[in-house]
Design a protein around this motif. Structure first.
Motif, PDB file in Angstrom:
ATOM      1  N   LEU A  64       0.837  -1.194   0.000  1.00  0.00           N
ATOM      2  CA  LEU A  64       0.000   0.000   0.000  1.00  0.00           C
ATOM      3  C   LEU A  64       0.877   1.252   0.000  1.00  0.00           C
ATOM      4  N   ASN A  65       0.407   2.288  -0.688  1.00  0.00           N
ATOM      5  CA  ASN A  65       1.132   3.564  -0.664  1.00  0.00           C
ATOM      6  C   ASN A  65       1.246   4.118   0.749  1.00  0.00           C
ATOM      7  N   SER A  66       0.281   3.785   1.586  1.00  0.00           N
ATOM      8  CA  SER A  66       0.219   4.315   2.947  1.00  0.00           C
ATOM      9  C   SER A  66       1.045   3.499   3.939  1.00  0.00           C
ATOM     10  N   ARG A  90      -2.965   6.158  10.335  1.00  0.00           N
ATOM     11  CA  ARG A  90      -2.342   5.415   9.247  1.00  0.00           C
ATOM     12  C   ARG A  90      -3.153   4.170   8.901  1.00  0.00           C
ATOM     13  N   ALA A  91      -3.651   3.464   9.915  1.00  0.00           N
ATOM     14  CA  ALA A  91      -4.466   2.269   9.660  1.00  0.00           C
ATOM     15  C   ALA A  91      -5.715   2.636   8.869  1.00  0.00           C
ATOM     16  N   LEU A  92      -6.323   3.764   9.187  1.00  0.00           N
ATOM     17  CA  LEU A  92      -7.512   4.211   8.467  1.00  0.00           C
ATOM     18  C   LEU A  92      -7.165   4.541   7.018  1.00  0.00           C
ATOM     19  N   GLU A  93      -6.047   5.195   6.823  1.00  0.00           N
ATOM     20  CA  GLU A  93      -5.596   5.506   5.462  1.00  0.00           C
ATOM     21  C   GLU A  93      -5.338   4.220   4.667  1.00  0.00           C
ATOM     22  N   GLN A  94      -4.791   3.217   5.334  1.00  0.00           N
ATOM     23  CA  GLN A  94      -4.479   1.959   4.656  1.00  0.00           C
ATOM     24  C   GLN A  94      -5.739   1.216   4.230  1.00  0.00           C
ATOM     25  N   VAL A  95      -6.764   1.174   5.081  1.00  0.00           N
ATOM     26  CA  VAL A  95      -7.981   0.451   4.698  1.00  0.00           C
ATOM     27  C   VAL A  95      -8.752   1.208   3.622  1.00  0.00           C
ATOM     28  N   ILE A  96      -8.629   2.531   3.595  1.00  0.00           N
ATOM     29  CA  ILE A  96      -9.235   3.302   2.501  1.00  0.00           C
ATOM     30  C   ILE A  96      -8.560   2.950   1.181  1.00  0.00           C
ATOM     31  N   GLU A  97      -7.237   2.933   1.201  1.00  0.00           N
ATOM     32  CA  GLU A  97      -6.498   2.585  -0.026  1.00  0.00           C
ATOM     33  C   GLU A  97      -6.813   1.163  -0.477  1.00  0.00           C
TER      34      GLU A  97
END
Length: 951
Positions: A445-447, A920-927
């Motif tokens: 993931l980009n995040s 960061r975890a929230l950004e990762q699940v969005i991606e």
């Protein structure tokens, strides 16, 4: 007229003479001045002395200023709670008081003192010179109630450079139940009834106080310099109620005394070695311990009934074996005289490696040989091995700042696979499943983030907490495994010994590690490793076997331009025509031509990344993929077990990244009807499970179920006789695969599996021996029955859960309860997680995760998490370390625009509230959701057609 004219002439002559004389005098003076200047040049006057600027304000960033260095602490802590309430007149108290004296060295003139403090009421502050005991005047002191948690003290007079001072504070705080800082935990214990009364044993409430100080919670217990590099010696005294025992990092002596008319126990502990604040620990309870008397005193402590039942005996034995193993590997003896390992009913993480007093969840330390599975036993050994490795990697040698946390977590994870060998566990191959493949998912993931970040990028407590993730632990371990292979295991071990010896009791950065390793090999360690440590992500290596053309590119599930990275890639490979392992080194993006990768024979094939040692994926031309598939179908034993799993995992994930047709990955699974090895099966099931998550709410799910039922039948039949007889195979990985066979067969409607599960369940239900089902199979059997059963089955399992006294047994039942398809039962179960008397706080996140795994429970779990987000984040303290796994679990199925918008709405709400928790975890699940949406749209029909064609 004549007289006047004469006087004027005389005056004019006089003036002329005076003028000439003056000019001559001036010339003479100038000449004399010049001579004097030449002989005695002037000295410039000194510049005006600028007053010394003494900083008084808070630092510009969230790091402590560097003008004070702590050397030692003397801390007194007095918790007021009672371990048991024995009469109605005793008032329970969840408060503590204390005082701390820290000796500091002043590195430059300063009127300001900055430490950390949070959630404390500081009532007294004194600052004295250490040599004369002279008291300095304190103008003011205050706690900054922001992300810095600074405790600021302003002095009237400055502290002198190189002077040493004592900072004394008195404070008081509250024992919260949030599982961080110094917290209280409540549990019940069976108390024997008096025989003459012929009553049943009674459950009585018990209380304990314990600490969880990692990463930034020491400041919640006493004012301190709460950064890992600011190590000091700690002299701890705990004052506690009679009937309780206090434990801390060092050995202690307890004496009974009277304070203000009350009886108290005063336990004074020996000085610790120099150590970081987060490794400090103390606990007060009425726990019992067993111990062994070897060169190091080893104790295992827990609730009295667990100790009396013998549940600590295995832990004690395995600890001694693993400690000896590590001392041999590291070339350094364990530096303390004792180890306490304590099993707590409530703790926010699986375990915490406090130096000399390690904390565990009960299921991670206690082992009941009558009810526990071999997987429970393995977990205990593995967790102990990891925490003991931390005694060297983290406690003895500590990362300089949290940006290099992987030096602790990655090393401890990697070394645990060697530590457990001391007890006969051969788990090294499983590192690919548990660490490499786990890290691959997050790092695609980009995040994601690099193993080592810039120090300035890690400032707040939330920044630090987010680093306790799969990158730090699993990628850290996988990259160390790759490095050890690159430079040979012997050279790696020698370099590690040098690193530990050089930096013992100190702090290190990752380049310090590489410098030590470099001295043991001719390979360019820093050049090789810097690309893997400093860069985010990992590459996919693409090999075109018709031409030998080879290239690498940043692997991302959501295709963007990615980063313009090139990794130094060490490729181990062999061909069908040679079957001799060779190596290649790729340093550039490419494409470059590699003649040795070019295949000349039409029947030849190439296999790269042998045993998946390299932290990268491999993609081939379609022709080579098909040749590898045909080899698996013809004779899979030619390809190593790990690579059989790697091929499946790489193919599915490369397909998810739109670099490969998904049918190639699906075709690879067909050979499994002839393979019974755990690693390839587990790799396949994990990836097929992703397809189920994407499609189990659509018409594609029917064909998938039928294919899985057909695929699993052979594996189920392999173990059927064991299963029916309630036994398990001897080989450990076969035991895992037996459970896989039952879980997949029953969940996909294999009739004989469902019938078998019901039969064993009914026997167990009606038997006087409630553990007639083998413990290995109990979780899978109960899950199948509850999934296909009714309310009565669920209620029976719930009653079993409430009656169970062993944490590992409760865990199996807690999972099985999440398998029901009844919405109202799942909703009720979710509500139970808010009640610690039903589901303990330590189990809240994992219980919700279990429910979210169930297709019927996933939307309920997501709504529940959103609705209780503030409660979960505010009430569960250090449990925020688990929030990443919570977000990951409840959003795994997300693959629609509506679900994406719900995630983005939660993100906006977080930003509006300026909450950085799990950002960061929230950004990762969005991606990940964005990638899922795109992939499902492109592949839904392709997947449906493939599964339909296989029926």
């Amino acid at each position: 007229m004549a007289k006047g004219t004469g006087m004027t002439k005389v005056l004019a002559v006089g003036i002329g003479i005076l003028t000439v004389s003056s000019v001559c005098g001036l010339v003479m003076m100038a000449v004399m001045y010049k001579i004097q200047i030449d002989n005695y040049p002037p000295v410039s006057p000194p510049p005006p002395i600028k007053p010394t600027v003494i900083p008084t304000g808070p630092p510009q960033n969230l790091r402590l200023p560097d003008h004070l260095i702590p050397e030692s602490y003397k801390v007194f802590i007095q918790p007021y709670l009672y371990a048991a309430i024995t009469n109605n007149y005793t008032n329970q108290s969840f408060a503590f008081t204390g005082n701390s004296t820290v000796r500091v060295k002043c590195m430059k003139l300063s009127k300001s003192i900055f430490l950390h403090a949070q959630d404390l009421n500081v009532t007294t502050v004194e600052v004295r010179k250490s040599d004369s005991n002279e008291k300095l005047s304190v103008i003011s002191y205050k706690i900054h109630h922001n992300e810095s948690n600074f405790f600021e003290i302003q002095l009237e007079d400055a502290m002198s450079k190189n002077g040493t001072y004592y900072i004394f504070t008195k404070f008081e705080g509250e024992l919260f139940d949030g599982l961080d800082g110094f917290y209280v935990s409540q549990y019940t214990e069976k108390v024997k009834a008096k025989e003459e009364e012929e009553e049943e044993d009674e459950d009585q409430k018990r209380f304990l106080a314990t600490s969880m100080l990692q990463p930034t919670n020491a400041r919640r217990v006493f004012p301190c310099f709460d950064e890992p590099a600011l190590k000091a010696v700690f002299d701890i005294t705990v004052i506690h109620r009679p009937g309780t025992v206090a434990m801390s990092n060092a050995e202690g002596d307890a004496d009974q005394t009277e304070i203000d008319g009350e009886e108290w126990i005063v336990t004074k502990f020996e000085e610790t070695p120099i150590m970081s604040t987060y490794s400090l620990a103390f606990t007060v309870s009425d726990f019992k311990c067993i111990m062994t008397h070897s060169s190091t005193k080893m104790h295992v402590c827990a609730r009295k009934d667990a100790i009396e039942a013998g549940h600590a005996e295995y832990s004690l034995k395995v600890t001694e074996d693993i400690l000896k193993q590590y001392q041999k590997i590291f070339g350094l003896n364990y530096p303390l005289t004792k180890i306490h390992q304590i099993a707590f009913p409530d703790i926010s993480v699986a375990a915490m490696e406090n130096w000399g007093v390690i904390s565990y969840q009960e299921s991670g330390l206690l082992y009941d040989k009558y009810t526990a599975s071999t997987f429970d036993q393995e977990r205990v050994a593995t967790l102990i091995a990891r925490e003991l490795a931390h005694q060297w990697f983290g406690n003895l040698v500590t990362m300089r700042w949290w940006n290099d946390l992987w030096l602790n977590g990655g090393f401890a994870t990697y070394m645990s696979y060697f530590g457990v060998e001391a007890d006969g566990w051969d788990l090294k191959d499983l590192i690919v499943l548990r660490e490499t493949q786990t890290a691959f998912q997050v790092d695609s993931l980009n995040s994601s983030h690099p193993l080592s970040l810039q120090e300035n990028d890690v400032q707040t407590s939330s920044d630090i907490t987010e680093l306790f993730d799969a990158i730090t632990y699993s990628k850290g371990a996988a990259v160390l495994r790759m490095l050890a292979t690159f430079m040979t295991q012997e050279a790696f071990d020698n370099g590690i010994r040098m690193y530990l010896a050089k930096f013992e009791y100190k702090n290190a950065a990752y380049k310090d590690l590489l410098t030590c390793l470099q001295k043991e090999t001719k390979e360019d360690v820093e050049g090789f490793m810097s690309t893997w440590i400093e860069q985010v992500g990992y590459p996919v290596i693409t090999i075109i076997t018709q031409t030998g053309e080879t290239s690498q590119e940043h692997f991302l599930l959501k295709q963007t331009q990615g980063h313009d990275f090139a990794w130094q890639v060490h490729i181990r490979y062999f061909k069908a025509s040679e079957l001799t392992e060779k190596t290649d080194f790729l340093k550039v993006k490419g494409p470059v031509r590699r003649p040795h990768f070019q295949l000349q024979d039409k029947d030849d094939w190439l296999l790269a990344n042998i045993n998946c040692v390299g932290f990268f994926r491999v993609n081939y031309d379609e022709e080579n993929w098909n040749k590898l598939r045909m080899q698996l179908e013809r004779n899979h034993h030619v390809i190593p077990i790990i690579n059989r799993g790697q091929l499946i995992d790489d193919a599915f994930n490369i397909a998810r990244a739109h670099r490969l047709n998904v049918t190639i990955a699906l075709n690879l699974t067909k050979y499994l009807v002839n393979d019974t090895e755990y690693i390839p099966w587990e790799s396949a099931l994990k990836n097929l499970d992703h397809l189920i998550l994407m499609f189990d709410r659509s018409e594609v799910y029917g064909p998938i179920t039928k294919y899985l039922r057909k695929l699993i039948t052979q594996l189920y039949d392999t173990f059927e006789e064991y299963t029916i007889n309630g036994t398990v195979p001897e080989k450990h990985t076969d035991q895992y695969n037996q459970v896989n066979a039952i879980s997949v067969a029953c969940s996909n409607g294999l009739t004989k599996c469902i019938t078998m599960a019901r039969s064993l369940f009914e026997n167990d239900k009606n038997s006087s021996n409630k553990f007639s089902i083998h413990p290995n199979l109990r979780k899978a059997i109960y899950c199948s029955v509850i999934a296909n059963g009714d309310e009565n089955d669920w209620e029976f399992a719930w009653e079993e859960y409430k009656r169970a006294t062993v944490a590992a047994e409760k865990d199996k039942l807690r999972y099985a309860l999440s398998c029901t398809k009844e919405i109202w039962l799942l909703n009720r179960y979710l509500q139970y997680t808010l009640d610690p008397s039903k589901i303990r706080k330590t189990d809240m996140v994992s219980t919700i995760n279990y429910i979210a795994k169930n297709v019927a429970g996933q939307p309920l779990a997501w709504d529940f998490v959103r609705g209780h987000w503030s409660y979960i984040t505010q009430e569960y303290g250090a449990g925020v370390i688990s929030l990443g796994s919570l977000l990951d679990a409840v959003t795994k199925r997300f693959s629609t625009d509506v679900e994406l918008e719900e995630l983005k709405q939660l993100q906006r709400e977080q930003e509006e509230k300026k909450q950085g928790i799990a950002a960061r975890a929230l950004e990762q699940v969005i991606e990940r959701t964005e990638a899922n949406i795109k992939w499902v749209k492109e592949n839904k029909q392709i997947v449906k057609d493939w599964f339909t064609g296989e029926l």
